[in-house]
Design a protein around this motif. Structure first.
Motif, PDB file in Angstrom:
ATOM      1  N   TYR A   1       0.723  -1.092  -0.051  1.00 50.82           N
ATOM      2  CA  TYR A   1       0.025  -0.021   0.004  1.00 50.82           C
ATOM      3  C   TYR A   1       0.776   1.404   0.035  1.00 50.82           C
ATOM      4  O   TYR A   1       2.020   0.999   0.256  1.00 50.82           O
ATOM      5  N   GLN A   2       0.176   2.319  -0.436  1.00 50.60           N
ATOM      6  CA  GLN A   2       1.011   3.585  -0.661  1.00 50.60           C
ATOM      7  C   GLN A   2      -0.034   5.079  -0.394  1.00 50.60           C
ATOM      8  O   GLN A   2      -1.248   4.894  -0.937  1.00 50.60           O
ATOM      9  N   PHE A   3       0.684   5.751   0.199  1.00 48.30           N
ATOM     10  CA  PHE A   3       0.042   7.071   0.241  1.00 48.30           C
ATOM     11  C   PHE A   3       0.251   7.960  -0.667  1.00 48.30           C
ATOM     12  O   PHE A   3       1.334   8.298  -1.233  1.00 48.30           O
ATOM     13  N   GLY A   4      -0.827   9.014  -1.349  1.00 45.77           N
ATOM     14  CA  GLY A   4      -0.597   9.946  -2.039  1.00 45.77           C
ATOM     15  C   GLY A   4      -0.592   9.777  -3.640  1.00 45.77           C
ATOM     16  O   GLY A   4      -1.581   9.870  -4.179  1.00 45.77           O
ATOM     17  N   ALA A   5       0.557   9.311  -3.984  1.00 50.23           N
ATOM     18  CA  ALA A   5       0.716   8.928  -5.341  1.00 50.23           C
ATOM     19  C   ALA A   5       1.362   7.550  -5.603  1.00 50.23           C
ATOM     20  O   ALA A   5       2.210   7.220  -4.880  1.00 50.23           O
ATOM     21  N   TYR A   6       1.231   6.892  -6.775  1.00 49.94           N
ATOM     22  CA  TYR A   6       1.622   5.550  -7.225  1.00 49.94           C
ATOM     23  C   TYR A   6       2.124   5.327  -8.706  1.00 49.94           C
ATOM     24  O   TYR A   6       1.131   5.504  -9.187  1.00 49.94           O
TER      25      TYR A   6
END
Length: 234
Positions: A102-107
């Motif tokens: 998982y990742q926050f903001g942009a991927y």
């Protein structure tokens, strides 16, 4: 042949079956086709859905922690860490049972050139849920999502967004079971250095021929978050 086609049609639906057939035809011409469905699912604050069993939950924080048989290129995993990717891993002893990223903001996508953006601080991306083939009938998938929900809820995250291959019926069904809401789709055609994107959301169409040319898809979850708060208050 007829039986296989009918099974594919039943699993993918008419539209995605047509795209799947086209992808198979274009492959003979050297063109790769990737079609993604984008969904959002609410982060639950409730109790665990799966018993703890014998699985231990802990993150992977470096390449050295991943077993040699983890079926992702090492350079891809290294790129995930560089852009701030996080993971939750299920372990059975020293064996990797499954992992969720998982990742926050942009991927930035692994398979094609595209960047997904989430403006809301109450949303995140989840991607590439891997379950070891020998453990797909167990509780690893539910345990990963339970742990993800717990951690994300503690951080104030209300929605987690996913991109799913439209040609992967098992993943589509799994996300449907956890309450996923459709947020659009995108199809990518790749031939050598060239890439064409056709999407259901802005910029809708993008053609690139260099490694530095990336379309950007922005997903606004604020309407979903407002709806969630209204439901809780009612």
């Amino acid at each position: 042949m007829t039986t296989h086609f009918l099974q594919t049609l039943a699993e993918l639906g008419v539209r995605n079956t047509a795209w799947y057939a086209l992808a198979r035809c274009l492959r003979f011409g050297g063109i790769s086709v990737y079609r993604y469905q984008f969904v959002a699912q609410p982060v639950a604050a409730g109790a665990m859905r799966a018993s703890p069993g014998k699985l231990a939950m802990r993150p992977v924080t470096s390449l050295a922690e991943l077993p040699a048989d983890y079926p992702r290129p090492r350079e891809v995993v290294a790129a995930r860490f560089r852009q701030g990717g996080c993971s939750i891993a299920a372990w059975k002893g020293d064996e990797l049972a499954g992992i969720l990223w998982y990742q926050f903001g942009a991927y930035q996508e692994d398979e094609v050139r595209v960047r997904y953006c989430l403006p809301s601080p109450r949303a995140c991306w989840d991607y590439d849920v891997f379950i070891h083939p020998r453990m797909r009938l167990g509780t690893a998938f539910c345990r990963l999502w339970d742990e993800a929900n717990r951690r994300l809820h503690e951080r104030g995250i209300e929605w987690t967004c996913s991109r799913i291959s439209a040609f992967n019926p098992a993943s589509l069904r799994a996300h449907a079971r956890i309450g996923a809401i459709a947020m659009g789709s995108a199809t990518f055609f790749r031939l050598g250095r060239w890439q064409l994107m056709l999407a259901s959301r802005p910029p809708y169409c993008h053609l690139s021929g260099t490694a530095t040319s990336w379309p950007q898809l922005v997903f606004d979850t604020v309407p979903l978050e407002k709806g969630a708060r209204q439901c809780k208050a009612s």
